[in-house]
Design a protein around this motif. Structure first.
Motif, PDB file in Angstrom:
ATOM      1  N   SER A   1      -3.755 -11.896   6.084  1.00 38.84           N
ATOM      2  CA  SER A   1      -2.812 -11.206   6.636  1.00 38.84           C
ATOM      3  C   SER A   1      -2.887  -9.708   6.571  1.00 38.84           C
ATOM      4  N   HIS A   2      -4.149  -9.385   6.144  1.00 37.30           N
ATOM      5  CA  HIS A   2      -4.571  -8.014   5.967  1.00 37.30           C
ATOM      6  C   HIS A   2      -5.819  -7.418   6.546  1.00 37.30           C
ATOM      7  N   LYS A   3      -6.473  -8.221   7.517  1.00 36.11           N
ATOM      8  CA  LYS A   3      -7.801  -7.874   8.024  1.00 36.11           C
ATOM      9  C   LYS A   3      -7.538  -7.072   9.387  1.00 36.11           C
TER      10      LYS A   3
ATOM     11  N   GLU B   1      -2.672  -3.292  -2.216  1.00 36.04           N
ATOM     12  CA  GLU B   1      -3.618  -3.773  -3.305  1.00 36.04           C
ATOM     13  C   GLU B   1      -2.977  -5.000  -3.970  1.00 36.04           C
ATOM     14  N   ASN B   2      -3.791  -5.596  -4.606  1.00 35.80           N
ATOM     15  CA  ASN B   2      -3.308  -6.800  -5.452  1.00 35.80           C
ATOM     16  C   ASN B   2      -2.515  -7.848  -4.648  1.00 35.80           C
ATOM     17  N   ASN B   3      -3.189  -8.115  -3.287  1.00 37.78           N
ATOM     18  CA  ASN B   3      -2.476  -8.847  -2.575  1.00 37.78           C
ATOM     19  C   ASN B   3      -3.237 -10.432  -2.788  1.00 37.78           C
ATOM     20  N   LEU B   4      -2.655 -11.489  -2.457  1.00 40.10           N
ATOM     21  CA  LEU B   4      -3.091 -12.775  -2.395  1.00 40.10           C
ATOM     22  C   LEU B   4      -3.571 -13.495  -1.356  1.00 40.10           C
TER      23      LEU B   4
ATOM     24  N   TRP C   1       8.140 -13.167   8.240  1.00 35.04           N
ATOM     25  CA  TRP C   1       8.034 -12.445   6.864  1.00 35.04           C
ATOM     26  C   TRP C   1       6.716 -13.120   6.339  1.00 35.04           C
ATOM     27  N   ILE C   2       5.995 -12.260   5.718  1.00 36.08           N
ATOM     28  CA  ILE C   2       4.678 -12.431   5.232  1.00 36.08           C
ATOM     29  C   ILE C   2       4.751 -12.347   3.633  1.00 36.08           C
ATOM     30  N   PRO C   3       4.612 -13.669   3.194  1.00 37.85           N
ATOM     31  CA  PRO C   3       4.855 -13.680   1.523  1.00 37.85           C
ATOM     32  C   PRO C   3       3.772 -13.110   0.727  1.00 37.85           C
ATOM     33  N   ASP C   4       3.776 -11.748   0.887  1.00 33.48           N
ATOM     34  CA  ASP C   4       2.613 -11.342   0.099  1.00 33.48           C
ATOM     35  C   ASP C   4       2.849 -10.073  -0.050  1.00 33.48           C
ATOM     36  N   HIS C   5       2.185  -9.032  -0.880  1.00 31.32           N
ATOM     37  CA  HIS C   5       2.190  -7.544  -1.149  1.00 31.32           C
ATOM     38  C   HIS C   5       1.412  -6.777   0.089  1.00 31.32           C
ATOM     39  N   ALA C   6       1.992  -5.809   0.587  1.00 28.72           N
ATOM     40  CA  ALA C   6       1.441  -5.070   1.531  1.00 28.72           C
ATOM     41  C   ALA C   6      -0.002  -4.321   1.265  1.00 28.72           C
TER      42      ALA C   6
END
Length: 353
Positions: A170-172, A162-165, A155-160
């Motif tokens: 976890s997005h590269k 835009e507007n991620n934190l 579980w990745i505690p972020d949005h998938a």
């Protein structure tokens, strides 16, 4: 009638952030009548005992790594890798005994790489699918992926989108197939507006000895100012009596409800740039000044990222000056309030069904 699922929650003990973001997970499990057992060590154990005094707890120590008071953090971690790997293997073996003795059905590990088991559902919580490092970043990424794949779910505690934190963390790169973005996990909920009480609030956190170094630095400069200030030392389990020293109010620890009120009652927050702190600040839409833990590459990256995005001013600990930081922070807009998604509840429903 089906017996409640027995869920073991195991946060990492590096600072309080991993324990803090387990709080909304534990709350939701309890709301759905799960039987929750917490296995933790150090200050995270004390923090969660204060939040959930009625729950059963199992002492479960981490890897015993301390941040250096000076010198290279990267070199310290590099030389500590064998010790960390031994710690992962040790906690993996200890987990088998905990599962057997407590009839555990599901284990939820927050960044404890050894807390998986082939015989029960094993879930890993992390925002660091990749680890920022000036050395061997690709190798570290492959190692992290190899551990994530040992769990049934991540579980990745972020949005998938835009507007991620978490940005690159976890997005590269594409995430493994067992990963789900659950939305940010904050212990704060139903934020409203509060009348400002404090000009500035400092939230002290992180492993020793850097936690104490940070506290002395911030407190010393607060005392010399004319600002109405609040300092929360991040030491749960000790006497939490409030102490007033001139213009500064000091307290060792605040529970989640008290912390939310304090944050909402402060004009601006000085803190480390740990990811759990960022999620909490975003949940409340707060302005912040970040002072990353020296040599902690994840915090340094996130602080630089949010400064580039014109969200929060950041400064190295060695160069921190309260008056200058407050002046410069006026050019940064603060966090936009973000809300959690319903994905976490869906995932919890799934493991309890």
């Amino acid at each position: 009638m089906q017996q409640p699922k027995r869920i073991l929650v195991c946060p990492l003990d590096w600072g309080l952030g991993h324990a803090a973001r387990c709080i909304p997970v534990i709350r939701l499990l309890l709301e759905k009548n799960a039987h929750v057992i917490i296995a933790a060590g150090g200050r995270p154990l004390e923090m969660l005992k204060q939040e959930f005094p009625a729950l059963p707890f199992i002492p479960f120590n981490g890897y015993g790594i301390r941040y250096p008071s000076s010198g290279s953090m990267q070199m310290k971690i590099l030389f500590s890798i064998p010790r960390i790997m031994r710690g992962i293997r040790k906690e993996h073996e200890e987990l088998k005994k905990i599962i057997r003795e407590n009839n555990i059905d599901v284990v939820i590990s927050d960044n404890r790489y050894g807390c998986y088991n082939a015989n029960i559902k094993s879930i890993f919580i992390t925002h660091q699918v990749m680890i920022k490092s000036p050395l061997a970043e690709n190798l570290l990424h492959r190692i992290v992926l190899s551990y994530i794949k040992k769990f049934d779910e991540c579980w990745i505690p972020d949005h998938a989108g835009e507007n991620n934190l978490s940005a690159d963390l976890s997005h590269k790169y594409p995430v493994p197939a067992n990963c789900t973005f659950t939305g940010p996990l904050s212990r704060f909920k139903n934020p409203g507006r509060s009348k400002p009480v404090y000009d500035v609030m400092a939230v002290i956190s992180g492993p020793e000895p850097q936690r104490s170094i940070f506290e002395r630095l911030i407190a010393g400069q607060m005392y010399k100012s004319n600002l109405k200030a609040l300092l929360v030392a991040g030491i749960p389990g000790e006497n939490t009596k409030t102490e007033q020293k001139g213009n500064v109010t000091m307290v060792n620890h605040l529970n989640s409800a008290e912390m939310q009120v304090a944050l909402q009652s402060s004009e601006i927050i000085i803190s480390r740039s740990g990811y759990s702190t960022i999620m909490d600040l975003a949940a409340l839409g707060k302005r912040a000044i970040f002072v990353p833990t020296p040599g902690q590459t994840e915090q340094e990256y996130l602080a630089a990222h949010f400064m580039k995005e014109n969200i929060a001013y950041s400064v190295k600990q060695s160069a921190f000056n309260l008056e200058e930081a407050l002046k410069r922070s006026g050019m940064y807009g603060g966090f936009r309030m973000v809300s959690s998604s319903g994905v976490l509840e869906e995932k919890i429903d799934s493991i309890l069904s």
